[in-house]
Design an enzyme around this catalytic site. Structure first.
Site, PDB file in Angstrom:
ATOM      1  N   ASN A 131      -4.683   6.112  -7.569  1.00 23.32           N
ATOM      2  CA  ASN A 131      -5.476   7.594  -7.376  1.00 23.32           C
ATOM      3  C   ASN A 131      -4.337   8.629  -7.800  1.00 23.32           C
ATOM      4  O   ASN A 131      -3.862   9.246  -7.152  1.00 23.32           O
ATOM      5  CB  ASN A 131      -6.082   7.993  -6.196  1.00 23.32           C
ATOM      6  CG  ASN A 131      -5.063   7.576  -5.292  1.00 23.32           C
ATOM      7  OD1 ASN A 131      -4.129   6.784  -4.870  1.00 23.32           O
ATOM      8  ND2 ASN A 131      -4.944   8.607  -3.897  1.00 23.32           N
TER       9      ASN A 131
ATOM     10  N   ASP B 139       0.953   2.849   3.855  1.00 22.01           N
ATOM     11  CA  ASP B 139       0.202   3.988   3.118  1.00 22.01           C
ATOM     12  C   ASP B 139       0.791   5.051   2.903  1.00 22.01           C
ATOM     13  O   ASP B 139       0.620   6.299   3.172  1.00 22.01           O
ATOM     14  CB  ASP B 139      -1.112   4.125   4.013  1.00 22.01           C
ATOM     15  CG  ASP B 139      -2.165   5.037   3.431  1.00 22.01           C
ATOM     16  OD1 ASP B 139      -2.047   5.169   2.079  1.00 22.01           O
ATOM     17  OD2 ASP B 139      -3.029   5.309   4.021  1.00 22.01           O
TER      18      ASP B 139
ATOM     19  N   ARG C 116       2.842   8.480  -6.683  1.00 24.55           N
ATOM     20  CA  ARG C 116       2.658   9.544  -7.216  1.00 24.55           C
ATOM     21  C   ARG C 116       3.310   9.542  -8.931  1.00 24.55           C
ATOM     22  O   ARG C 116       2.905   8.825  -9.573  1.00 24.55           O
ATOM     23  CB  ARG C 116       3.220  10.917  -6.719  1.00 24.55           C
ATOM     24  CG  ARG C 116       2.919  10.893  -5.149  1.00 24.55           C
ATOM     25  CD  ARG C 116       1.393  11.164  -4.962  1.00 24.55           C
ATOM     26  NE  ARG C 116       1.090  11.509  -3.600  1.00 24.55           N
ATOM     27  CZ  ARG C 116       0.008  11.046  -2.963  1.00 24.55           C
ATOM     28  NH1 ARG C 116      -1.120  10.328  -3.712  1.00 24.55           N
ATOM     29  NH2 ARG C 116      -0.247  11.217  -1.639  1.00 24.55           N
TER      30      ARG C 116
ATOM     31  N   LYS D 266      -8.573  -1.250  -7.002  1.00 30.22           N
ATOM     32  CA  LYS D 266      -8.799  -0.402  -5.707  1.00 30.22           C
ATOM     33  C   LYS D 266     -10.224   0.252  -5.674  1.00 30.22           C
ATOM     34  O   LYS D 266     -10.505   0.645  -6.911  1.00 30.22           O
ATOM     35  CB  LYS D 266      -7.657   0.839  -5.553  1.00 30.22           C
ATOM     36  CG  LYS D 266      -7.954   1.383  -4.362  1.00 30.22           C
ATOM     37  CD  LYS D 266      -7.595   0.744  -2.860  1.00 30.22           C
ATOM     38  CE  LYS D 266      -7.773   1.535  -1.660  1.00 30.22           C
ATOM     39  NZ  LYS D 266      -6.620   2.492  -1.677  1.00 30.22           N
TER      40      LYS D 266
ATOM     41  N   HIS E 185       1.732   5.144  -2.275  1.00 36.74           N
ATOM     42  CA  HIS E 185       1.303   5.994  -3.448  1.00 36.74           C
ATOM     43  C   HIS E 185       2.727   6.931  -3.927  1.00 36.74           C
ATOM     44  O   HIS E 185       3.304   7.644  -3.259  1.00 36.74           O
ATOM     45  CB  HIS E 185       0.594   7.143  -2.864  1.00 36.74           C
ATOM     46  CG  HIS E 185      -0.832   6.717  -2.015  1.00 36.74           C
ATOM     47  ND1 HIS E 185      -1.812   6.659  -2.861  1.00 36.74           N
ATOM     48  CD2 HIS E 185      -1.192   6.130  -0.868  1.00 36.74           C
ATOM     49  CE1 HIS E 185      -2.865   6.034  -2.037  1.00 36.74           C
ATOM     50  NE2 HIS E 185      -2.522   5.681  -1.225  1.00 36.74           N
TER      51      HIS E 185
ATOM     52  N   HIS F  98      -6.058  -0.410   5.497  1.00 41.90           N
ATOM     53  CA  HIS F  98      -5.987   0.265   6.796  1.00 41.90           C
ATOM     54  C   HIS F  98      -7.295   0.561   7.744  1.00 41.90           C
ATOM     55  O   HIS F  98      -7.541   1.500   7.962  1.00 41.90           O
ATOM     56  CB  HIS F  98      -5.580   1.884   6.397  1.00 41.90           C
ATOM     57  CG  HIS F  98      -6.454   2.514   5.171  1.00 41.90           C
ATOM     58  ND1 HIS F  98      -7.699   2.570   4.962  1.00 41.90           N
ATOM     59  CD2 HIS F  98      -5.676   3.340   4.107  1.00 41.90           C
ATOM     60  CE1 HIS F  98      -8.140   2.974   3.890  1.00 41.90           C
ATOM     61  NE2 HIS F  98      -6.865   3.579   3.441  1.00 41.90           N
TER      62      HIS F  98
ATOM     63  N   HIS G 101       3.162  14.377   0.162  1.00 40.51           N
ATOM     64  CA  HIS G 101       2.569  15.771  -0.258  1.00 40.51           C
ATOM     65  C   HIS G 101       3.642  16.661   0.189  1.00 40.51           C
ATOM     66  O   HIS G 101       4.658  16.547   0.679  1.00 40.51           O
ATOM     67  CB  HIS G 101       1.298  16.066   0.770  1.00 40.51           C
ATOM     68  CG  HIS G 101       0.115  14.900   0.593  1.00 40.51           C
ATOM     69  ND1 HIS G 101      -0.441  14.941  -0.736  1.00 40.51           N
ATOM     70  CD2 HIS G 101      -0.354  14.084   1.430  1.00 40.51           C
ATOM     71  CE1 HIS G 101      -1.397  13.869  -0.520  1.00 40.51           C
ATOM     72  NE2 HIS G 101      -1.167  13.570   0.931  1.00 40.51           N
TER      73      HIS G 101
ATOM     74  N   HIS H 149       0.807  -1.188  -0.094  1.00 42.78           N
ATOM     75  CA  HIS H 149       0.014   0.130  -0.013  1.00 42.78           C
ATOM     76  C   HIS H 149       0.929   1.254  -0.168  1.00 42.78           C
ATOM     77  O   HIS H 149       1.225   1.849   0.960  1.00 42.78           O
ATOM     78  CB  HIS H 149      -1.100  -0.003   1.134  1.00 42.78           C
ATOM     79  CG  HIS H 149      -1.818   1.196   1.320  1.00 42.78           C
ATOM     80  ND1 HIS H 149      -3.200   0.936   1.769  1.00 42.78           N
ATOM     81  CD2 HIS H 149      -1.895   2.351   0.543  1.00 42.78           C
ATOM     82  CE1 HIS H 149      -3.851   2.015   1.622  1.00 42.78           C
ATOM     83  NE2 HIS H 149      -3.154   2.992   0.961  1.00 42.78           N
TER      84      HIS H 149
ATOM     85  N   HIS I 260     -10.796   0.962   0.387  1.00 43.93           N
ATOM     86  CA  HIS I 260     -10.822   1.714   1.269  1.00 43.93           C
ATOM     87  C   HIS I 260     -12.290   2.134   1.871  1.00 43.93           C
ATOM     88  O   HIS I 260     -13.161   2.493   1.232  1.00 43.93           O
ATOM     89  CB  HIS I 260     -10.399   3.101   0.551  1.00 43.93           C
ATOM     90  CG  HIS I 260     -10.327   4.318   1.626  1.00 43.93           C
ATOM     91  ND1 HIS I 260      -9.284   5.230   1.621  1.00 43.93           N
ATOM     92  CD2 HIS I 260     -11.251   4.949   2.278  1.00 43.93           C
ATOM     93  CE1 HIS I 260      -9.507   6.054   2.596  1.00 43.93           C
ATOM     94  NE2 HIS I 260     -10.771   6.040   2.920  1.00 43.93           N
TER      95      HIS I 260
END
Length: 450
Positions: free
Chosen positions: A100, A315, A70, A151, A68, A242, A319, A66, A186
């Site tokens: 995502n 997770d 980007r 997902k 991200h 999660h 950012h 899990h 999720h």
């Protein structure tokens, strides 16, 4: 490939390796990208390169299912180079990337483009999830194109399935089951969350307290129960991401007891922090689902110990600092980086005898490999992929987020004292990270295609 007359590419000597539930003193021979012999040093073949590990602990390469990463239009937050560098520095040799992104990964073309980018930029092995496409006839093609799973974000509309229509969801689960794909969930109920957020926005209540009140335990439980109900009979494997609440974990346990094909994950954040930390850190600690009260944290930790929790995932959600320090909680980007802190935090629990090495390997290696069908990974065994995480499990050190390989150089665990550190990472037989430094070039990691 077990003949000792071979000249191996690499022999790792004087290791303490986790093999079949035991920690054994041994040496490990690697040829190309596979293990060819594991045993005592006199049994090892000659090798082009030899590395003395001086008693360091060797684990099968860790898998984070899990993350991200980007890249593409979100490369300013993270890209495959920085994200997989963070993975290697954190001791992970395989990561599974969520969909995502910008553009959203939910078509054959988007998946193909992203796989091509990952292939040239990754330092560890990378698999890609897809969101559900708008046309479910495309789902088998996406699966065939390489998606490790699909997902489903239940908390907001993302991808092609109409979250408000049980019949559409049932069809999605059925098709995913037909092609043998895992569906990662999720679990937050969109109706509850959206209504609460809108009510708070109307009266301009924009603080972290309101975020917690909008993203309740009940919203999680209702989403889990709905997914279980709608998917019944679809033969799909559900993996709940999660999990944050005692009731949510109980619902998953009940489904397992009814012989449903169900597994679940927790994050280190929900095992180590509580809603009090959200109040202390403010926007920096906003994640979805959010941190819960201590009763839930304790229930999740007990679930890890007892085996009710199947995997631990970071997770990893990078950012920019500016995106995490806005005035309104409804504008903050949710999530926090985790690839470089997850393993040390869990190793510290092992050192404190709160967690066993056996469970650590199960949740980070064996169960992720099993759930996602990564049959060449997950064990130190002849013929398996030579992915290794080398650990100095007695090293005391302090987390310093300013030194992260990730572009997100902040952490809720900054300045935490931890015990145990990944010091070398091998991916497909190649040394990627050594003493905290990346020593290989992008492209060494393989793209996992299912």
């Amino acid at each position: 490939m077990s003949c000792v007359s071979l000249i191996a590419d690499l022999v790792l000597s004087n290791s303490k390796a986790y093999i079949k539930g035991e920690i054994l003193e041994c040496s490990i021979a690697i040829e190309e990208d596979k293990y060819i012999k594991i045993g005592k040093q006199p049994q090892m073949p000659n090798a082009d390169q030899k590395i003395d590990l001086h008693g360091l602990l060797v684990l099968p390469g860790l898998i984070d299912s899990h993350v991200h990463l980007r890249d593409e239009e979100k490369a300013y937050k993270e890209d495959f180079i920085s994200g997989t560098s963070a993975a290697a520095a954190g001791g992970f040799t395989t990561v599974l990337d969520m969909p995502n992104n910008q553009p959203l990964t939910n078509s054959v073309e988007a998946l193909r483009n992203r796989l091509d980018i990952a292939k040239s930029r990754s330092l560890v092995n990378v698999g890609l999830y897809s969101e559900f496409p708008e046309n479910l006839t495309e789902l088998p093609k996406i699966r065939q194109g390489g998606a490790v799973g699909f997902k489903l974000f239940m908390g907001c509309q993302m991808g092609g399935l109409n979250l408000d229509d049980d019949h559409v969801l049932e069809a999605g689960f059925r098709v995913a089951g037909e092609v043998g794909a895992v569906v990662a969930i999720h679990a937050e109920d969109k109706t509850q969350v959206t209504f609460s957020e809108q009510q708070f926005k109307k009266v301009r209540r924009n603080g972290v307290k309101e975020f917690l009140l909008a993203h309740t335990e009940q919203a999680e439980v209702q989403a889990i129960e709905r997914v279980l109900r709608v998917s019944e009979g679809s033969n799909v494997h559900l993996h709940f991401c999660h999990i944050t609440s005692k009731q949510g974990l109980e619902a998953v346990k009940e489904a397992k007891g009814a012989s449903r094909s169900v597994t679940c994950e927790v994050t280190p954040n929900h095992l180590l922090l509580t809603s009090a930390d959200t109040a202390r850190f403010g926007m920096m600690a906003i994640m979805a689902p959010p941190l819960r009260d201590n009763v839930h944290k304790e229930a999740l930790f007990e679930g890890v110990i007892q085996g009710d929790v199947d995997t631990i995932g970071s997770d990893h959600a990078p950012h920019t600092f500016e995106e995490k320090t806005v005035d309104s909680v409804w504008d903050v980007k949710v999530g926090t980086p985790g690839l470089e802190t997850t393993l040390p935090l869990m190793l510290t629990l092992v050192e404190k005898r709160m967690l066993t090495f056996r469970r650590l390997v199960e949740v980070f290696v064996e169960k992720p490999a099993e759930i996602y069908g990564l049959t060449s990974k997950g064990k130190l065994e002849n013929g398996k992929d030579a992915d290794l995480t080398i650990i100095d499990y007695k090293q005391h050190w302090t987390i310093d987020s300013s030194k992260f390989k990730s572009k997100a150089k902040f952490s809720l665990y900054n300045k935490w004292e931890v015990i145990g550190k990944p010091v070398k990472t091998f991916v497909n037989g190649t040394l990627i990270m050594d003493a905290g430094e990346i020593v290989a070039k992008p492209g060494e990691g393989k793209v996992i295609r299912k």
